[in-house]
Design an enzyme around this catalytic site. Structure first.
Site, PDB file in Angstrom:
ATOM      1  N   LYS A  27      34.581 -28.537-111.791  1.00  0.00           N
ATOM      2  CA  LYS A  27      35.110 -29.871-112.069  1.00  0.00           C
ATOM      3  C   LYS A  27      36.623 -29.817-112.191  1.00  0.00           C
ATOM      4  O   LYS A  27      37.175 -28.843-112.716  1.00  0.00           O
ATOM      5  CB  LYS A  27      34.522 -30.413-113.380  1.00  0.00           C
ATOM      6  CG  LYS A  27      33.008 -30.534-113.391  1.00  0.00           C
ATOM      7  CD  LYS A  27      32.518 -31.507-112.344  1.00  0.00           C
ATOM      8  CE  LYS A  27      31.005 -31.642-112.397  1.00  0.00           C
ATOM      9  NZ  LYS A  27      30.490 -32.430-111.252  1.00  0.00           N
ATOM     10  N   TYR A  35      32.158 -26.806-115.523  1.00  0.00           N
ATOM     11  CA  TYR A  35      32.364 -28.011-116.331  1.00  0.00           C
ATOM     12  C   TYR A  35      33.413 -27.752-117.404  1.00  0.00           C
ATOM     13  O   TYR A  35      33.678 -26.612-117.774  1.00  0.00           O
ATOM     14  CB  TYR A  35      31.047 -28.429-117.003  1.00  0.00           C
ATOM     15  CG  TYR A  35      30.062 -29.076-116.053  1.00  0.00           C
ATOM     16  CD1 TYR A  35      29.821 -30.447-116.110  1.00  0.00           C
ATOM     17  CD2 TYR A  35      29.390 -28.317-115.092  1.00  0.00           C
ATOM     18  CE1 TYR A  35      28.929 -31.042-115.239  1.00  0.00           C
ATOM     19  CE2 TYR A  35      28.499 -28.912-114.217  1.00  0.00           C
ATOM     20  CZ  TYR A  35      28.272 -30.271-114.299  1.00  0.00           C
ATOM     21  OH  TYR A  35      27.391 -30.860-113.438  1.00  0.00           O
ATOM     22  N   SER A  73      23.322 -26.252-105.647  1.00  0.00           N
ATOM     23  CA  SER A  73      22.453 -25.523-106.578  1.00  0.00           C
ATOM     24  C   SER A  73      23.077 -25.563-107.966  1.00  0.00           C
ATOM     25  O   SER A  73      24.292 -25.470-108.109  1.00  0.00           O
ATOM     26  CB  SER A  73      22.305 -24.063-106.127  1.00  0.00           C
ATOM     27  OG  SER A  73      21.538 -23.335-107.069  1.00  0.00           O
ATOM     28  N   TYR A  74      22.222 -25.720-108.972  1.00  0.00           N
ATOM     29  CA  TYR A  74      22.664 -25.661-110.372  1.00  0.00           C
ATOM     30  C   TYR A  74      21.977 -24.479-111.045  1.00  0.00           C
ATOM     31  O   TYR A  74      20.926 -24.633-111.633  1.00  0.00           O
ATOM     32  CB  TYR A  74      22.297 -26.949-111.107  1.00  0.00           C
ATOM     33  CG  TYR A  74      23.135 -28.141-110.751  1.00  0.00           C
ATOM     34  CD1 TYR A  74      24.461 -28.219-111.170  1.00  0.00           C
ATOM     35  CD2 TYR A  74      22.616 -29.189-110.016  1.00  0.00           C
ATOM     36  CE1 TYR A  74      25.240 -29.320-110.850  1.00  0.00           C
ATOM     37  CE2 TYR A  74      23.387 -30.301-109.698  1.00  0.00           C
ATOM     38  CZ  TYR A  74      24.696 -30.350-110.118  1.00  0.00           C
ATOM     39  OH  TYR A  74      25.455 -31.439-109.805  1.00  0.00           O
ATOM     40  N   HIS A  90      23.642 -33.627-102.726  1.00  0.00           N
ATOM     41  CA  HIS A  90      23.864 -33.454-104.154  1.00  0.00           C
ATOM     42  C   HIS A  90      22.530 -33.190-104.859  1.00  0.00           C
ATOM     43  O   HIS A  90      21.474 -33.569-104.366  1.00  0.00           O
ATOM     44  CB  HIS A  90      24.474 -34.759-104.692  1.00  0.00           C
ATOM     45  CG  HIS A  90      24.309 -34.965-106.160  1.00  0.00           C
ATOM     46  ND1 HIS A  90      23.220 -35.606-106.703  1.00  0.00           N
ATOM     47  CD2 HIS A  90      25.110 -34.624-107.205  1.00  0.00           C
ATOM     48  CE1 HIS A  90      23.361 -35.648-108.018  1.00  0.00           C
ATOM     49  NE2 HIS A  90      24.497 -35.063-108.346  1.00  0.00           N
ATOM     50  N   ASN A 127      34.429 -36.207-109.576  1.00  0.00           N
ATOM     51  CA  ASN A 127      33.500 -37.225-110.094  1.00  0.00           C
ATOM     52  C   ASN A 127      34.105 -38.636-110.103  1.00  0.00           C
ATOM     53  O   ASN A 127      33.892 -39.427-111.035  1.00  0.00           O
ATOM     54  CB  ASN A 127      32.969 -36.847-111.476  1.00  0.00           C
ATOM     55  CG  ASN A 127      31.930 -35.745-111.404  1.00  0.00           C
ATOM     56  OD1 ASN A 127      32.191 -34.608-111.780  1.00  0.00           O
ATOM     57  ND2 ASN A 127      30.749 -36.063-110.869  1.00  0.00           N
ATOM     58  N   LYS A 134      14.908 -57.645-102.609  1.00  0.00           N
ATOM     59  CA  LYS A 134      16.161 -58.183-102.082  1.00  0.00           C
ATOM     60  C   LYS A 134      17.036 -57.044-101.572  1.00  0.00           C
ATOM     61  O   LYS A 134      16.951 -55.931-102.087  1.00  0.00           O
ATOM     62  CB  LYS A 134      16.924 -58.922-103.186  1.00  0.00           C
ATOM     63  CG  LYS A 134      16.242 -60.187-103.641  1.00  0.00           C
ATOM     64  CD  LYS A 134      17.057 -60.895-104.699  1.00  0.00           C
ATOM     65  CE  LYS A 134      16.931 -60.193-106.030  1.00  0.00           C
ATOM     66  NZ  LYS A 134      17.534 -60.968-107.134  1.00  0.00           N
TER      67      LYS A 134
HETATM   68 MG    MG Z   1      29.791 -34.243-107.474  1.00  0.00          MG
END
Ligand code: MG
Length: 317
Positions: A111, A83, A269-270, A249, A142, A28
């Site tokens: 953040k 963070y 990049s993390y 992302h 966020n 669907k």
């Molecule tokens: Mg984000």
């Protein structure tokens, strides 16, 4: 229940675009989020397989198929972190950001929005003291703000000339974005929580975003894979958006291959978060905020030792 001709290309290799259509047969419309990651993961595996069968890195295969062989020599990547952790003060935040610069990044992301504006401004000023200028810092909410808070932050952030102001609102609330885009002259970024071409198209139609500056962060692994991402890029083109405005992302190697092969604006990049999935091939360090691509066939999971240590036992029974 698919016939071979519904899955294979002319040379008998699996065709991920055709396979994507088979995976979605009898599905669907709508309902994004519950299945888009599952389909995106299968799609990612198929592209890895096809690139390996052609003995090409995925970025090269994509450039050959969709861009007349033109691949970018490297991709711009930025370090996402910053963070909130209990007890993490300004000094720890500054040390974290300094460590990203030491590892070759020129731009970082942090953040914001979980503490009062005045406290966030102290955090932002602390990071600016490390990175030097506003264009080297992006901030990420966020999606937690209401309109009033989003506008208050916009007024405070505007003089700083930040790289971008990310996901201020729920990404499906297009009206809030139009009001903010009218009020904020800087760059807005959003899209990581939109999971289909149709979601992306509504954002482009109704959120008032500006193709000359704003950044789109749709994540191909989370949103039905590369077959869907190609449709999203087509849609963007028809609305006057360049692929250079797309910076996916997720910080994964799949999106990095897509960025280089399809000429996007870069990739997240993390370096420290989400190990072992964050980060790229061990053999290609970040230099001057950019990363070159390895020549190994496929997506390159095998070139990242801590990730391959997790995947190898799954791949070899
Ligand atoms: Mg984000």
């Amino acid at each position: 229940g698919a016939r071979p001709d519904e899955l294979l290309d002319g040379s008998g290799l699996i065709d991920p675009v055709k396979a994507g259509a088979v995976m979605m047969r009898n599905e669907k419309p709508g309902g994004h989020g519950e299945r888009s990651v599952a389909v995106g993961t299968l799609d990612m595996a198929l592209w890895d397989l096809v690139a390996k069968a052609e003995r090409k890195p995925l970025w090269r295969l994509l450039a050959d198929r969709y861009r007349g062989g033109q691949a970018d020599p490297h991709a711009w990547v930025y370090a996402a972190g910053g963070y909130y952790y209990p007890g993490k003060g300004l000094e720890a935040l500054k040390d974290e950001m300094r460590s990203y610069l030491d590892r070759g990044y020129d731009t970082v992301k942090m953040k914001i929005g979980a503490v009062p504006l005045a406290e966030d401004m102290r955090r932002i000023e602390a990071v600016l003291a490390i990175v030097g200028k506003g264009e080297r810092l992006a901030v990420d909410v966020n999606g937690r703000f209401d309109l009033e808070t989003g506008l208050a932050y916009a007024r405070a952030l505007a003089p700083l000339g930040l790289r971008w102001y990310e996901e201020p609102f729920d990404p499906l609330d297009y009206r809030l974005h139009t009001v903010l885009a009218d009020a904020y002259p800087g760059v807005l970024a959003t899209g990581e929580n939109l999971f289909s071409m149709q979601d992306a198209r509504n954002l482009i139609r109704y959120a008032g975003l500006r193709p000359d500056r704003d950044i789109l962060q749709f994540d191909p692994a989370l949103s039905y894979g590369l077959a869907e991402y190609l449709r999203t890029l087509d849609m963007l083109g028809s609305h006057g958006w360049s692929p250079r405005r797309c910076i996916p992302h997720g910080g994964h190697q799949f999106a990095l291959n897509i960025a280089v092969g399809l000429g996007l604006g870069g990739n997240e990049s993390y370096p420290d978060v989400f190990a072992p999935f964050g980060g790229f091939a061990d053999s290609t360090p970040v230099e001057g905020g950019r990363i070159r691509m390895p020549d190994a066939p496929g997506i390159g999971f095998e070139l990242k030792a801590n990730l391959w240590a997790v995947m190898k036992p799954l791949a070899t029974p």
